[in-house]
Design a protein around this motif. Structure first.
Motif, PDB file in Angstrom:
ATOM      1  N   ALA A 271      -8.723 -27.945 -68.165  1.00 52.15           N
ATOM      2  CA  ALA A 271      -9.155 -29.232 -67.932  1.00 52.15           C
ATOM      3  C   ALA A 271      -9.687 -29.757 -66.591  1.00 52.15           C
ATOM      4  CB  ALA A 271      -7.508 -29.861 -67.706  1.00 52.15           C
ATOM      5  N   GLY A 272     -10.307 -28.460 -66.003  1.00 48.52           N
ATOM      6  CA  GLY A 272     -11.106 -28.784 -64.775  1.00 48.52           C
ATOM      7  C   GLY A 272     -10.980 -28.351 -63.548  1.00 48.52           C
ATOM      8  N   PHE A 273      -9.769 -27.713 -63.294  1.00 45.82           N
ATOM      9  CA  PHE A 273      -9.150 -27.301 -61.916  1.00 45.82           C
ATOM     10  C   PHE A 273      -9.810 -25.964 -61.735  1.00 45.82           C
ATOM     11  CE2 PHE A 273      -6.456 -25.934 -58.507  1.00 45.82           C
ATOM     12  CZ  PHE A 273      -6.660 -26.930 -57.694  1.00 45.82           C
ATOM     13  N   THR A 274     -10.268 -25.699 -60.379  1.00 45.86           N
ATOM     14  CA  THR A 274     -10.682 -24.435 -60.128  1.00 45.86           C
ATOM     15  C   THR A 274      -9.866 -24.001 -58.865  1.00 45.86           C
ATOM     16  OG1 THR A 274     -13.074 -24.791 -60.314  1.00 45.86           O
ATOM     17  CG2 THR A 274     -12.420 -23.177 -58.807  1.00 45.86           C
ATOM     18  N   PHE A 275      -8.862 -22.759 -59.166  1.00 47.55           N
ATOM     19  CA  PHE A 275      -7.966 -22.246 -58.233  1.00 47.55           C
ATOM     20  C   PHE A 275      -8.793 -21.316 -57.204  1.00 47.55           C
ATOM     21  CE2 PHE A 275      -5.682 -23.213 -62.054  1.00 47.55           C
ATOM     22  CZ  PHE A 275      -4.416 -23.680 -61.451  1.00 47.55           C
ATOM     23  N   TYR A 276      -8.160 -21.014 -56.211  1.00 49.59           N
ATOM     24  CA  TYR A 276      -8.491 -20.252 -54.863  1.00 49.59           C
ATOM     25  C   TYR A 276      -8.141 -18.891 -55.605  1.00 49.59           C
ATOM     26  CZ  TYR A 276      -7.187 -23.861 -51.502  1.00 49.59           C
ATOM     27  OH  TYR A 276      -7.422 -24.981 -50.461  1.00 49.59           O
ATOM     28  N   VAL A 277      -8.825 -18.101 -55.009  1.00 50.03           N
ATOM     29  CA  VAL A 277      -8.798 -16.324 -55.298  1.00 50.03           C
ATOM     30  C   VAL A 277      -7.683 -15.869 -54.302  1.00 50.03           C
ATOM     31  CG1 VAL A 277     -10.011 -14.205 -55.551  1.00 50.03           C
ATOM     32  CG2 VAL A 277     -11.265 -16.490 -56.083  1.00 50.03           C
ATOM     33  N   LEU A 278      -6.861 -15.023 -54.829  1.00 53.67           N
ATOM     34  CA  LEU A 278      -5.685 -14.655 -54.054  1.00 53.67           C
ATOM     35  C   LEU A 278      -6.107 -13.615 -53.244  1.00 53.67           C
ATOM     36  CD1 LEU A 278      -2.580 -14.456 -53.696  1.00 53.67           C
ATOM     37  CD2 LEU A 278      -2.598 -12.416 -55.254  1.00 53.67           C
ATOM     38  N   SER A 279      -7.133 -12.914 -53.513  1.00 54.47           N
ATOM     39  CA  SER A 279      -7.485 -11.497 -52.569  1.00 54.47           C
ATOM     40  C   SER A 279      -8.323 -12.016 -51.555  1.00 54.47           C
ATOM     41  CB  SER A 279      -8.166 -10.678 -53.676  1.00 54.47           C
ATOM     42  OG  SER A 279      -9.234 -11.245 -54.123  1.00 54.47           O
ATOM     43  N   GLU A 280      -9.008 -13.377 -51.511  1.00 57.75           N
ATOM     44  CA  GLU A 280      -9.623 -13.945 -50.399  1.00 57.75           C
ATOM     45  C   GLU A 280      -8.785 -14.725 -49.577  1.00 57.75           C
ATOM     46  OE1 GLU A 280     -12.474 -16.629 -52.277  1.00 57.75           O
ATOM     47  OE2 GLU A 280     -13.571 -14.958 -53.117  1.00 57.75           O
ATOM     48  N   TRP A 281      -7.840 -15.367 -49.760  1.00 61.46           N
ATOM     49  CA  TRP A 281      -6.857 -16.131 -48.819  1.00 61.46           C
ATOM     50  C   TRP A 281      -5.564 -15.373 -48.393  1.00 61.46           C
ATOM     51  CZ3 TRP A 281      -1.732 -16.943 -49.784  1.00 61.46           C
ATOM     52  CH2 TRP A 281      -1.236 -17.160 -51.254  1.00 61.46           C
ATOM     53  N   MET A 282      -4.911 -14.223 -49.017  1.00 67.10           N
ATOM     54  CA  MET A 282      -3.809 -13.783 -48.712  1.00 67.10           C
ATOM     55  C   MET A 282      -4.099 -12.922 -47.640  1.00 67.10           C
ATOM     56  SD  MET A 282      -0.420 -13.377 -49.403  1.00 67.10           S
ATOM     57  CE  MET A 282       0.096 -13.319 -51.005  1.00 67.10           C
ATOM     58  N   PRO A 283      -5.281 -11.732 -47.230  1.00 67.43           N
ATOM     59  CA  PRO A 283      -5.177 -11.143 -46.292  1.00 67.43           C
ATOM     60  C   PRO A 283      -5.525 -12.083 -45.029  1.00 67.43           C
ATOM     61  CG  PRO A 283      -6.504 -10.166 -47.966  1.00 67.43           C
ATOM     62  CD  PRO A 283      -5.946 -11.501 -48.609  1.00 67.43           C
ATOM     63  N   GLU A 284      -6.134 -13.044 -45.283  1.00 61.96           N
ATOM     64  CA  GLU A 284      -6.404 -13.951 -43.801  1.00 61.96           C
ATOM     65  C   GLU A 284      -5.340 -14.417 -43.469  1.00 61.96           C
ATOM     66  OE1 GLU A 284      -9.298 -14.117 -42.198  1.00 61.96           O
ATOM     67  OE2 GLU A 284      -9.728 -12.658 -43.710  1.00 61.96           O
ATOM     68  N   LEU A 285      -4.207 -14.975 -44.594  1.00 62.35           N
ATOM     69  CA  LEU A 285      -2.924 -15.652 -43.823  1.00 62.35           C
ATOM     70  C   LEU A 285      -2.159 -14.223 -43.336  1.00 62.35           C
ATOM     71  CD1 LEU A 285      -1.009 -17.901 -44.209  1.00 62.35           C
ATOM     72  CD2 LEU A 285      -0.214 -17.103 -46.360  1.00 62.35           C
ATOM     73  N   ILE A 286      -2.162 -13.165 -43.853  1.00 63.31           N
ATOM     74  CA  ILE A 286      -1.601 -12.078 -43.092  1.00 63.31           C
ATOM     75  C   ILE A 286      -1.884 -12.101 -41.637  1.00 63.31           C
ATOM     76  CG2 ILE A 286      -1.083  -9.470 -43.270  1.00 63.31           C
ATOM     77  CD1 ILE A 286      -1.216  -9.935 -46.386  1.00 63.31           C
ATOM     78  N   LYS A 287      -3.208 -11.983 -41.500  1.00 62.83           N
ATOM     79  CA  LYS A 287      -3.634 -11.935 -40.064  1.00 62.83           C
ATOM     80  C   LYS A 287      -3.215 -12.986 -39.321  1.00 62.83           C
ATOM     81  CE  LYS A 287      -7.674  -9.272 -41.703  1.00 62.83           C
ATOM     82  NZ  LYS A 287      -9.213  -9.375 -41.735  1.00 62.83           N
ATOM     83  N   HIS A 288      -3.219 -14.257 -39.686  1.00 60.07           N
ATOM     84  CA  HIS A 288      -2.925 -15.448 -38.989  1.00 60.07           C
ATOM     85  C   HIS A 288      -1.455 -15.299 -38.533  1.00 60.07           C
ATOM     86  CE1 HIS A 288      -2.786 -19.524 -38.079  1.00 60.07           C
ATOM     87  NE2 HIS A 288      -1.474 -19.589 -38.517  1.00 60.07           N
ATOM     88  N   ILE A 289      -0.384 -14.872 -39.669  1.00 62.62           N
ATOM     89  CA  ILE A 289       0.927 -14.991 -39.216  1.00 62.62           C
ATOM     90  C   ILE A 289       1.170 -13.561 -38.353  1.00 62.62           C
ATOM     91  CG2 ILE A 289       3.209 -14.313 -40.071  1.00 62.62           C
ATOM     92  CD1 ILE A 289       2.234 -15.711 -42.515  1.00 62.62           C
ATOM     93  N   THR A 290       0.625 -12.515 -38.298  1.00 61.27           N
ATOM     94  CA  THR A 290       0.634 -11.305 -37.404  1.00 61.27           C
ATOM     95  C   THR A 290       0.358 -11.759 -36.060  1.00 61.27           C
ATOM     96  OG1 THR A 290      -0.273  -9.734 -39.270  1.00 61.27           O
ATOM     97  CG2 THR A 290      -0.220  -9.232 -36.910  1.00 61.27           C
ATOM     98  N   LEU A 291      -0.977 -12.622 -36.016  1.00 61.61           N
ATOM     99  CA  LEU A 291      -1.329 -12.868 -34.351  1.00 61.61           C
ATOM    100  C   LEU A 291      -0.149 -13.987 -34.139  1.00 61.61           C
ATOM    101  CD1 LEU A 291      -3.228 -12.986 -32.485  1.00 61.61           C
ATOM    102  CD2 LEU A 291      -4.622 -14.852 -33.366  1.00 61.61           C
ATOM    103  N   ALA A 292       0.290 -14.666 -34.797  1.00 64.07           N
ATOM    104  CA  ALA A 292       1.341 -15.845 -34.355  1.00 64.07           C
ATOM    105  C   ALA A 292       2.409 -14.975 -33.705  1.00 64.07           C
ATOM    106  CB  ALA A 292       1.610 -16.871 -35.354  1.00 64.07           C
ATOM    107  N   THR A 293       3.081 -13.992 -34.898  1.00 64.68           N
ATOM    108  CA  THR A 293       4.013 -13.261 -34.471  1.00 64.68           C
ATOM    109  C   THR A 293       3.893 -12.697 -33.050  1.00 64.68           C
ATOM    110  OG1 THR A 293       4.519 -13.053 -36.809  1.00 64.68           O
ATOM    111  CG2 THR A 293       5.694 -11.581 -35.331  1.00 64.68           C
ATOM    112  N   LYS A 294       2.813 -11.822 -32.889  1.00 62.65           N
ATOM    113  CA  LYS A 294       2.699 -11.089 -31.848  1.00 62.65           C
ATOM    114  C   LYS A 294       2.631 -11.957 -30.670  1.00 62.65           C
ATOM    115  CE  LYS A 294       0.051  -7.245 -33.671  1.00 62.65           C
ATOM    116  NZ  LYS A 294      -1.185  -6.375 -33.650  1.00 62.65           N
ATOM    117  N   GLN A 295       1.955 -13.030 -30.509  1.00 67.14           N
ATOM    118  CA  GLN A 295       1.982 -14.225 -29.535  1.00 67.14           C
ATOM    119  C   GLN A 295       3.506 -14.723 -29.100  1.00 67.14           C
ATOM    120  OE1 GLN A 295      -0.814 -17.114 -30.964  1.00 67.14           O
ATOM    121  NE2 GLN A 295      -2.591 -16.070 -30.061  1.00 67.14           N
ATOM    122  N   GLN A 296       4.132 -14.938 -30.160  1.00 63.19           N
ATOM    123  CA  GLN A 296       5.605 -15.267 -30.087  1.00 63.19           C
ATOM    124  C   GLN A 296       6.488 -14.218 -29.062  1.00 63.19           C
ATOM    125  OE1 GLN A 296       7.071 -16.425 -33.714  1.00 63.19           O
ATOM    126  NE2 GLN A 296       5.857 -18.254 -33.649  1.00 63.19           N
TER     127      GLN A 296
END
Length: 298
Positions: A271-296
């Motif tokens: 129907a025309g929707f293009t999804f994100y690629v899991l392997s592109e955003w998940m590692p970046e999200l992990i790094k983001h949460i890791t940094l925020a956790t360490k700062q806390q």
């Protein structure tokens, strides 16, 4: 101007959805209990009511008509029955947020027709105690079988993002950083996920730009085994995870599924929707949460 009502639009992907709607100059009304503050100010209208109170909900809606109703907080057939009655002749299109949980584990790649809620038996007992998955199945069934307006039900897997209030990915990262055991019974199980912004974009597309109806699977392209996911977390945190198949309940992974749980998304893609690629955003999200956790923890 397009007129949209959002039930469940003050946090997580519901909030992201409202932001997308406002960017397109769409008139947005939030239905909220008023317990969670939002940042939209006078950009939105608000109906302050508990959707569990059907009488108050019907009074709040009144005779207002909506081009699209987004319902992110319907979990039972009774809530669905009430919505079907209240929005009769008042909704031109209804988008229900449903779940991967309508499917059972381990049946290969799951297609929408594998759980046919257009013909599913509905429990008529308003007090029935249902599991989350059964509640979503029956909510879909009520809308598809009883509504006088077009309905699409989005079957999302686990939604992840920096604003995930359930903190399911955070759980794994925090335990790895602190050297605590994580319990995973089937580490080879394959899973799929969707990013919170991607979920919001899909809801926007489905309600505003698409005429799809019925159940629609939606998840990022690509799946990941729990073993691979833990490896991503180890790479993102720089520490080794301690995984055991049997642990105390408080150490059990929120992702600890007994078998693979993967959806097919051909219907949405065609129907025309293009999804994100899991392997592109998940590692970046992990790094983001890791940094925020360490700062806390500083």
């Amino acid at each position: 101007m397009t007129n949209v009502l959002v039930l469940g639009g003050t946090r997580f992907f519901g909030k992201n959805l409202v932001e997308l709607l406002l960017k397109e100059q769409i008139e947005v009304t939030l239905l909220t209990r008023g317990q969670t503050e939002d940042e939209f100010g006078d950009q939105v209208k608000r109906l302050v009511v508990d959707r569990e109170d059907a009488v108050a909900l019907e009074k709040a809606i009144g005779n207002q008509q909506y081009d699209v109703v987004y319902d992110n907080i319907c979990f039972t057939p009774q809530q669905a029955r009430e919505a079907v009655a209240i929005f009769k002749h008042k909704a031109k299109r209804y988008i229900l947020t449903s779940s991967l949980s309508v499917y059972d584990f381990g049946k290969g790649v799951l297609h929408e027709q594998d759980v046919d809620t257009h013909h599913y038996t509905i429990d008529k007992d308003p007090e029935a105690k249902l599991s989350y998955g059964e509640g979503k199945r029956q909510a879909e069934a009520v809308f598809f079988q009883q509504a006088d307006f077009p309905v699409a039900a989005v079957r999302f897997p686990i939604v992840l993002g920096p604003n995930d209030y359930t903190k399911r990915l955070h759980f794994h990262i925090e335990r790895v950083l602190s050297g605590k055991v994580i319990g995973i019974s089937n580490i080879e199980a394959q899973m799929n996920f969707i990013h919170e912004q991607e979920a919001a974009e899909f809801l926007f597309w489905l309600g505003i730009s698409s005429d799809l109806t019925g159940p629609v699977n939606a998840r990022s392209d690509g799946e990941v085994s729990l073993r691979e996911l833990i490896q991503w977390i180890e790479q993102g945190t720089g520490q080794q995870a301690i995984i055991q198949s049997e642990t105390d309940e408080d150490a059990q992974s929120p992702f600890g599924v007994p078998d693979s749980w993967i959806m097919d998304t051909s219907k949405a893609k065609q129907a025309g929707f293009t999804f994100y690629v899991l392997s592109e955003w998940m590692p970046e999200l992990i790094k983001h949460i890791t940094l925020a956790t360490k700062q806390q923890n500083l």
